[in-house]
Design a protein around this motif. Structure first.
Motif, short mmCIF file in Angstrom:
data_model
loop_
_atom_site.label_atom_id
_atom_site.label_comp_id
_atom_site.label_asym_id
_atom_site.label_seq_id
_atom_site.Cartn_x
_atom_site.Cartn_y
_atom_site.Cartn_z
N ALA A 53 11.92 -4.46 10.33
CA ALA A 53 10.50 -4.58 10.68
C ALA A 53 9.74 -3.31 10.31
CB ALA A 53 10.35 -4.87 12.17
N GLY A 54 10.36 -2.16 10.54
CA GLY A 54 9.70 -0.90 10.25
C GLY A 54 9.38 -0.70 8.78
N ALA A 55 10.15 -1.36 7.90
CA ALA A 55 9.91 -1.23 6.46
C ALA A 55 8.58 -1.85 6.04
CB ALA A 55 11.06 -1.87 5.69
N PHE A 56 8.01 -2.71 6.87
CA PHE A 56 6.73 -3.32 6.54
C PHE A 56 5.56 -2.38 6.85
CE2 PHE A 56 9.44 -7.02 6.77
CZ PHE A 56 8.94 -7.85 5.77
N VAL A 57 5.82 -1.33 7.62
CA VAL A 57 4.77 -0.35 7.94
C VAL A 57 4.76 0.69 6.83
CG1 VAL A 57 3.85 1.22 9.69
CG2 VAL A 57 5.23 -0.75 10.39
N ARG A 58 3.89 0.48 5.86
CA ARG A 58 3.89 1.34 4.67
C ARG A 58 3.11 2.63 4.85
NH1 ARG A 58 4.17 -3.95 3.09
NH2 ARG A 58 5.80 -4.45 1.61
N SER A 59 2.28 2.67 5.88
CA SER A 59 1.54 3.90 6.18
C SER A 59 1.14 3.87 7.64
CB SER A 59 0.30 4.04 5.29
OG SER A 59 -0.62 2.99 5.56
N ARG A 60 0.87 5.00 8.19
CA ARG A 60 0.36 5.14 9.56
C ARG A 60 -0.84 6.08 9.51
NH1 ARG A 60 3.91 3.88 14.03
NH2 ARG A 60 5.85 2.95 13.28
N PRO A 61 -2.02 5.59 9.86
CA PRO A 61 -2.34 4.25 10.35
C PRO A 61 -2.40 3.22 9.21
CG PRO A 61 -4.33 5.53 10.21
CD PRO A 61 -3.22 6.47 9.85
N THR A 62 -2.39 1.94 9.61
CA THR A 62 -2.55 0.85 8.66
C THR A 62 -3.30 -0.29 9.33
OG1 THR A 62 -1.35 -0.53 7.06
CG2 THR A 62 -0.39 -0.35 9.26
N ASP A 63 -3.78 -1.23 8.56
CA ASP A 63 -4.54 -2.34 9.12
C ASP A 63 -3.62 -3.27 9.91
OD1 ASP A 63 -7.18 -3.98 9.07
OD2 ASP A 63 -5.65 -5.41 8.46
N THR A 64 -3.99 -3.56 11.16
CA THR A 64 -3.13 -4.33 12.06
C THR A 64 -2.88 -5.74 11.54
OG1 THR A 64 -3.88 -3.10 13.98
CG2 THR A 64 -2.89 -5.25 14.39
N LEU A 65 -3.93 -6.48 11.23
CA LEU A 65 -3.76 -7.87 10.81
C LEU A 65 -3.04 -7.96 9.48
CD1 LEU A 65 -4.31 -10.77 11.61
CD2 LEU A 65 -6.52 -10.64 10.44
N SER A 66 -3.30 -7.03 8.57
CA SER A 66 -2.60 -7.03 7.29
C SER A 66 -1.10 -6.82 7.48
CB SER A 66 -3.17 -5.95 6.37
OG SER A 66 -4.51 -6.22 6.03
N LEU A 67 -0.75 -5.92 8.40
CA LEU A 67 0.66 -5.68 8.70
C LEU A 67 1.34 -6.96 9.19
CD1 LEU A 67 3.21 -4.02 9.36
CD2 LEU A 67 2.09 -3.29 11.48
N LEU A 68 0.69 -7.65 10.14
CA LEU A 68 1.28 -8.87 10.68
C LEU A 68 1.37 -9.96 9.62
CD1 LEU A 68 -0.50 -8.88 14.15
CD2 LEU A 68 1.94 -8.54 13.76
N LYS A 69 0.36 -10.07 8.78
CA LYS A 69 0.39 -11.06 7.70
C LYS A 69 1.50 -10.74 6.70
CE LYS A 69 -4.44 -12.63 7.75
NZ LYS A 69 -5.73 -12.65 6.98
N ASP A 70 1.69 -9.48 6.39
CA ASP A 70 2.76 -9.08 5.47
C ASP A 70 4.13 -9.44 6.03
OD1 ASP A 70 0.92 -8.08 3.69
OD2 ASP A 70 1.25 -5.96 4.20
N LEU A 71 4.33 -9.19 7.31
CA LEU A 71 5.61 -9.52 7.93
C LEU A 71 5.81 -11.04 7.98
CD1 LEU A 71 6.96 -7.58 11.01
CD2 LEU A 71 7.74 -9.86 10.43
N TYR A 83 -3.24 -0.13 13.24
CA TYR A 83 -1.91 0.03 13.83
C TYR A 83 -1.39 1.42 13.51
CZ TYR A 83 3.09 -0.51 14.63
OH TYR A 83 4.37 -0.34 15.08
N PRO A 84 -0.74 2.10 14.47
CA PRO A 84 -0.43 1.62 15.82
C PRO A 84 -1.62 1.78 16.77
CG PRO A 84 0.52 3.79 15.47
CD PRO A 84 -0.08 3.39 14.16
#
Length: 284
Positions: A128-146, A99-100
């Motif tokens: 929601a944006g606070a869950f994106v800790r880096s760009r790029p980041t792992d997509t599924l991990s981001l969704l699981k964290d949220l 992601y993204p």
């Protein structure tokens, strides 16, 4: 596993009233991991049932009543076979691992309103944006964290009022029902650019007591290329379709209420409504 779902909705009125047409969304939605073996609806008041599909392909039963009554009970009974893996592995296309990412032009067109956030700027977008800790980041991990992180900010509570809170209200109140929590998750992932849809149905809890064998439930699904629609249940911090029995999906919860209808009369004519659900495993 095979599951039996018994869903009963009862209304009581102070005097016999004329019933308006009722719209029922109670039939489990057959999919790769869920097969409906039997399904039936029964109404205590005389009437006729017409069947149709809505724009999302959900099965709709419209009941037109032919007599006045002071009591109405709508019962449905279904038997389904659920084969969802409790620990699923998702075959996400390599283009969406990180992601993204950008949906293909065809996916963008087909997702349409499923990918449109109503609050692209503001509290939900910032949260929601606070869950994106880096760009790029792992997509599924981001969704699981949220999915897991919502309960850090919001407390689940049973809410008897009709309708769904706005995502902003749920964040502000820091509490909500399963449908409120699901709506917040959906809006949050849409703010991040994902396609997501609301799902209504039933939850089976194998560890529940005999007196609490199941419930109506609301959750979300997110579309990822390759894997397709993935179930996220932020109320229980679960990912995947295990123990979930979907009935309908749509753009928002208001489009997939299990039972909607009314009566011709005064507000004082209405006495009470009662809903009971049982989801039990059939032992063979």
């Amino acid at each position: 596993m095979k599951l039996q779902i018994k869903h009963r909705t009862s209304y009581r009125y102070a005097r016999p009233v004329g019933l308006l047409a009722h719209r029922l969304m109670l039939s489990p939605r057959t999919a790769q991991q869920l097969r409906t073996l039997s399904f039936g609806i029964d109404c205590s008041a005389r009437g006729s049932i017409d069947w149709a599909q809505d724009v999302f392909g959900n099965t709709i039963a419209t009941v037109t009543f032919s007599e006045q009554t002071s009591e109405l009970t709508i019962s449905s009974d279904a038997v389904v076979e659920q084969t969802a893996d409790p620990w699923p592995v998702f075959n996400i296309d390599i283009s969406a691992h990180t992601y993204p990412f950008t949906y293909s032009s065809e996916d963008k067109t087909d997702l349409g309103a499923f990918a449109v956030a109503t609050s692209s700027r503001g509290a939900v977008s910032d949260w929601a944006g606070a869950f994106v800790r880096s760009r790029p980041t792992d997509t599924l991990s981001l969704l699981k964290d949220l999915n897991a992180g919502i309960l850090t900010n919001v407390t689940y509570r049973i809410r008897d009022e009709e309708g769904t809170q706005s995502p902003e209200q749920t964040l502000e109140l820091a509490s909500g029902s399963c449908r409120d929590i699901a709506a917040l998750f959906i809006e949050a992932v849409r703010c991040l650019g994902f396609g997501a849809r609301a799902v209504s149905g039933y939850l089976y809890d194998p560890q529940a007591s005999v007196d609490d064998g199941g419930s109506t439930h609301a959750w979300a699904e997110v579309y990822l290329p390759g894997a397709g629609w993935i179930a996220f249940d932020p109320t229980h911090r679960r990912v995947g379709a295990a123990c979930l029995i979907p009935v309908a999906f749509a753009r928002n919860n208001g489009q997939i209420m299990p039972v909607t209808g009314g009566y011709a009369g005064t507000p004082e004519d209405f006495v009470e409504m009662d809903v009971s659900v049982k989801v039990i495993e059939i032992q063979e």
